[in-house]
Write an enzyme that holds these catalytic residues in place. Structure first.
Site, mmCIF file in Angstrom:
data_model
loop_
_atom_site.group_PDB
_atom_site.id
_atom_site.type_symbol
_atom_site.label_atom_id
_atom_site.label_comp_id
_atom_site.label_asym_id
_atom_site.label_seq_id
_atom_site.Cartn_x
_atom_site.Cartn_y
_atom_site.Cartn_z
ATOM 1 N N LYS A 112 15.424 22.964 37.972
ATOM 2 C CA LYS A 112 16.074 22.145 39.003
ATOM 3 C C LYS A 112 17.188 21.294 38.408
ATOM 4 C CE LYS A 112 12.117 20.376 40.326
ATOM 5 N NZ LYS A 112 11.198 21.236 39.538
ATOM 6 N N THR A 113 16.924 20.638 37.293
ATOM 7 C CA THR A 113 17.956 19.836 36.636
ATOM 8 C C THR A 113 19.100 20.714 36.154
ATOM 9 O OG1 THR A 113 16.283 18.234 35.922
ATOM 10 C CG2 THR A 113 18.412 18.173 34.794
ATOM 11 N N ASP A 167 16.375 12.988 40.582
ATOM 12 C CA ASP A 167 15.151 13.711 40.255
ATOM 13 C C ASP A 167 13.957 13.004 40.889
ATOM 14 O OD1 ASP A 167 13.610 15.679 39.160
ATOM 15 O OD2 ASP A 167 13.586 14.838 37.130
ATOM 16 N N THR A 182 9.101 17.917 43.062
ATOM 17 C CA THR A 182 7.967 18.810 42.826
ATOM 18 C C THR A 182 6.984 18.747 43.983
ATOM 19 O OG1 THR A 182 6.852 17.031 41.612
ATOM 20 C CG2 THR A 182 8.142 18.608 40.325
ATOM 21 N N ARG A 196 11.000 26.440 30.629
ATOM 22 C CA ARG A 196 10.886 25.302 29.716
ATOM 23 C C ARG A 196 9.771 25.544 28.698
ATOM 24 N NH1 ARG A 196 9.819 19.889 32.654
ATOM 25 N NH2 ARG A 196 12.007 20.151 33.223
#
Length: 358
Positions: free
Chosen positions: A78-79, A123, A172, A231
């Site tokens: 997302k980032t 975020d 999330t 990640r």
């Protein structure tokens, strides 16, 4: 971009990665491994195509893109997509988070410093304070906020115009977003977990950037234990690289990958210490459940949010754990994975539950 621009950007990218490696800064290394354009993104084909269309249409109109909401589990990009949006629109990116915006004044200060076309990334936007959230409604829709000066009967609202900007929100927990806020996003996307072959491509790309000598079966082994999350795949690759450099000849083979991941307590299905701890507590201490999530978190010595947001989605997705109205229940697969005999008693059904899910 032109080929010369791409080549120059690649040189800068490799230089920043080399500097990060020299400094040993894990955060900087992780950032340097991120894709920088939509074309470099592996997987998320539907989201990538839809977002590319939104950005191209905005470029042709010469206007800022619609506000974008990105939802999905942690670690899926997302980032990274927010950074790509700013890069594709050649716009500055401003980053903040929902928990950091505790008052409407915090948001007003951020918005007052925005320039036309800027991209604001928030975020965990669902954790923003309610007064700031209500101010954001007007900012997103009318590009204006009302700043209140003074208190009580003498308070005065001063309207403040904001240049058109693009808000990129990440969450999330999309279900916790209020309807009025969710409806103000012009484009919403849900990021899905990655398939092993997609993670394999990501690992090969990252290995090339890190200068890691990687065999195909070694990459496949890392991908299979990465929980569908880029990640985690990049993190495991760096740890396997360390093992290969210290314990082997520097080449990541399937044997080296297995030995390294076993050392770091990541099993063949991708379960780590926390995952196995949750299953072990659920099966051995509570007889397979049902048990409330708070009780389960105390049993493994973690916060409720950690168990609920980190371990539980993976365990549910892989069929080790089930959520019922009475609490969490271990499935037959969980007992088998721990090497325990599956109990003969049938698991509780929804009809056995109450109004409360612990």
């Amino acid at each position: 971009m032109h080929e010369d621009d791409l080549a120059a950007a690649e040189e800068v990218h490799l230089a920043s990665l080399t500097a990060a490696e020299a400094d040993g800064d894990e955060r900087t290394i992780e950032a340097a491994l991120r894709p920088r354009t939509l074309d470099e993104v592996v997987g998320q084909v539907r989201v990538r195509d839809q977002l590319g269309l939104v950005l191209e249409a905005a470029r042709r109109r010469g206007r800022a893109p619609d506000h974008v909401l990105l939802s999905g589990p942690p670690g899926l990009g997302k980032t990274t997509l927010a950074m790509i949006i700013a890069s594709e629109m050649t716009s500055p990116l401003r980053l903040t988070s929902g928990p950091a915006i505790t008052h409407a004044g915090d948001l007003a200060a951020i918005l007052s410093g925005m320039n036309e076309g800027d991209v604001l990334f928030v975020d965990e936007i669902h954790r923003m304070a309610r007064p700031a959230e209500e101010m954001l409604y007007m900012a997103m829709e009318d590009f204006r906020v009302d700043v209140v000066i003074g208190k009580g009967p003498g308070a005065t609202a001063i309207p403040l115009d904001i240049p058109p900007f693009t808000l990129v929100g990440a969450t999330t927990r999309a279900g916790l977003l209020p309807g009025p806020l969710r409806d103000r996003f012009g484009f919403t996307a849900h990021l899905e977990f990655y398939e092993p072959h997609e993670l394999d491509l990501i690992i090969h790309r990252s290995a090339g950037l890190l200068g890691v000598e990687l065999e195909a079966d070694g990459a496949a082994e890392i991908a299979s234990r990465s929980r569908g999350t880029p990640r985690i795949a990049n993190r495991l690759l760096r740890r396997v690289r360390d093992y290969a450099q210290v314990k082997a000849d520097g080449v990541v083979t399937i044997e080296v990958a297995r030995a390294a991941l076993d050392l770091y307590e990541v099993d063949a299905l991708g379960l780590d210490r926390l995952d196995r701890g949750v299953l072990d507590a659920l099966c051995r201490r509570f007889g397979g459940g049902p048990v409330g999530i708070s009780t389960l978190a105390v049993a493994v010595g973690e916060e409720r949010e950690t168990v609920e947001e980190v371990a539980e989605p993976f365990l549910v997705r892989n069929g080790f754990l089930a959520r019922t109205p009475r609490g969490r229940v271990a499935t037959a697969a969980a007992w088998q994975h721990l090497g325990l005999a599956v109990p003969t008693a049938a698991p509780p059904t929804e009809s056995d539950g109450t109004l409360f899910d612990g």
